[in-house]
Design an enzyme around this catalytic site. Sequence first.
Site, PDB file in Angstrom:
ATOM      1  N   ASN A 165      38.351  44.352  44.594  1.00 58.96           N
ATOM      2  CA  ASN A 165      38.001  43.184  44.042  1.00 58.96           C
ATOM      3  C   ASN A 165      38.000  42.283  45.088  1.00 58.96           C
ATOM      4  O   ASN A 165      37.354  41.029  45.044  1.00 58.96           O
ATOM      5  CB  ASN A 165      38.694  42.654  42.819  1.00 58.96           C
ATOM      6  CG  ASN A 165      39.942  42.658  42.765  1.00 58.96           C
ATOM      7  OD1 ASN A 165      40.840  43.211  43.917  1.00 58.96           O
ATOM      8  ND2 ASN A 165      40.898  42.115  41.836  1.00 58.96           N
TER       9      ASN A 165
ATOM     10  N   GLY B 104      46.475  47.198  43.000  1.00 64.01           N
ATOM     11  CA  GLY B 104      45.571  48.148  42.141  1.00 64.01           C
ATOM     12  C   GLY B 104      45.923  47.916  40.786  1.00 64.01           C
ATOM     13  O   GLY B 104      46.773  47.295  40.458  1.00 64.01           O
TER      14      GLY B 104
ATOM     15  N   GLY C 176      49.535  52.196  40.277  1.00 65.47           N
ATOM     16  CA  GLY C 176      50.869  51.922  40.839  1.00 65.47           C
ATOM     17  C   GLY C 176      52.094  52.643  40.422  1.00 65.47           C
ATOM     18  O   GLY C 176      52.898  53.192  41.157  1.00 65.47           O
TER      19      GLY C 176
ATOM     20  N   GLU D  98      51.341  45.290  43.506  1.00 70.25           N
ATOM     21  CA  GLU D  98      50.874  44.205  42.912  1.00 70.25           C
ATOM     22  C   GLU D  98      49.863  44.836  42.067  1.00 70.25           C
ATOM     23  O   GLU D  98      48.855  45.288  42.504  1.00 70.25           O
ATOM     24  CB  GLU D  98      50.265  43.429  44.200  1.00 70.25           C
ATOM     25  CG  GLU D  98      51.061  42.845  45.161  1.00 70.25           C
ATOM     26  CD  GLU D  98      52.001  41.853  44.563  1.00 70.25           C
ATOM     27  OE1 GLU D  98      51.554  41.030  43.719  1.00 70.25           O
ATOM     28  OE2 GLU D  98      53.065  41.475  45.099  1.00 70.25           O
TER      29      GLU D  98
ATOM     30  N   CYS E 162      42.720  39.765  39.568  1.00 70.64           N
ATOM     31  CA  CYS E 162      44.149  39.985  38.944  1.00 70.64           C
ATOM     32  C   CYS E 162      44.628  39.075  38.229  1.00 70.64           C
ATOM     33  O   CYS E 162      45.397  39.293  37.215  1.00 70.64           O
ATOM     34  CB  CYS E 162      45.216  40.500  39.804  1.00 70.64           C
ATOM     35  SG  CYS E 162      45.478  39.450  41.390  1.00 70.64           S
TER      36      CYS E 162
END
Length: 500
Positions: A164, A244, A249, A264, A298
């Site tokens: 993104n 991601g 994660g 993150e 996000c």
Amino acid sequence: MVTASGDVRIPEQLGDDSNLIAGRWTKARSGARFPVVSPVTGAVLAEVPECAAVDVDEAVAAAKAAWPAYRSMHVFKRAELVLRVAELIRKQAETIAEVMAVEQGKPYTTEALPELLETALNFQLAAEDVVRMETPIIPMRDPAKRVLTFREPYGVMAVITPWNFPTVIPSEYLGPGLAVGNCVVMKPASATPLSMILTAHCIQQALDEFGVPPGVFNLLTGPGAVVGDYLVAHPDVALVGFTGETVTGEVICSRAGIKQTLMELGGNGPQIVCADANLEEAAKAAATGCFMNAGQVCCATERILVDRKVHDEFVKLIVGEAGSWVLGDPLDPATTMGPLNNEPTAVKTERHLADARAKGAQILLGGARQSGRPTDLYFPATVIDGVTRDMLLNTEETFGPVAPVITFDTDDEAVEIANGTGYGLQMSVFTSSIRHCFWYADRLRTGNVVFNDTTDYWEAHEPFGGGGGTKSGHGRLGGRYTLDDVTHLKTVAIDIEKTL
Ligand code: NAD
């Protein structure tokens, strides 16, 4: 500057020898490659190496070999080098931003070019901050002792990033990571590697100019489940930076074991609109939060929680705002929203809308892909009202251009809905009362809260990341805060009575 994505010239550096290992641009060992397809035009933009474990071994070995010399380079010299990276990215910003717009889908003028400038800024900030990394000297009970602390790099750092923000997210790790003296092996997302490969050329040029050993920075393309998985578990990798999805994660943390990690992860940011808010401002901000980068952010506004007393007026305003977003070719200056980046994101957006409609929510604007476009990924700004807590639009991250309106009656209820999904990245509240600001700031379980602006507000040097114990991860990206996360504190105790 061209104004249609079909006319963008793909630089010749982008091809099957786009791996950077030990300072050299190479193919995958196997010769395999995969296509990068534009979501805007449907055209294959380039074919890049499809790496495997053997390529990761080579890249990690190169980084490991380069580390002793690189870590002992004087910090002021490293800062100069990282500042030079910023300068080179600024020079190439327009070319790289064009490629980003066609591979990612974000509008060139309002998003891709600003992303490149922020990418350069992240390197600049790291260069400026690293030379001011002060550490404590600690008084001891033993009068003969002097105790000092130093921040030390970990060694080989793995960086794995999403599609993104193809260059700004990598730069949040690479600027600080390289500035403090780590060597890096990175893997960009397979949907959007091209703008990062061009950025990597700027990094390598600076490294060459400063005469550092080959292997300080390495880049590999290939599937996350193969290249990423092998990289994070590699015994010679000491630190993992990952941005991601939350589920990815979790897998990475289990594979990385006790290595230091920065995670993150996903968000489900609510914008809360109190009855005492400026509703015009709140609607404008919500539209930005929902539709910037087609909602693929996000910290996007995934849910709008509105006080019942102002619901009808707010809904009118948000429908008006949403209607002004222009879907189209990211290179056309009139466009404010491009296509979605990929099919799974479009399918997820449709699934969440279908679930909400089946449970009684009403679509007020948009709601389906547009036909007659070059690809099937053009999804218009969508407003849906009557969303309730049991719907996927509330419980999960949608990542599409959707503004779901949820009504609440009390502030306690708003906090309960906001905190109720397990995510806690960035939330926003609109209110004209400072008392209300602090009331919410104390109760929202999140890493970041914004008052009277969009959930998409951030600046490069503020700490950003998941609230403790939430599904949004841990560690801080942004300015000098990341420097702490990419170094460990070494304590040195000296008994001065026993020295000469
Ligand atoms: P993703 O998790 O699918 O992929 C991210 C990266 O991980 C890619 O490079 C991918 O190839 C790699 N990967 C996939 N499986 C892997 C594995 N098993 N081992 C190692 N690497 C693997 O995420 P995405 O779809 O590319 O990105 C969107 C997500 O990123 C959203 O959830 C979004 O909220 C999140 N995000 C978070 C932040 C933040 O700062 N918190 C910022 C941007 C995006």
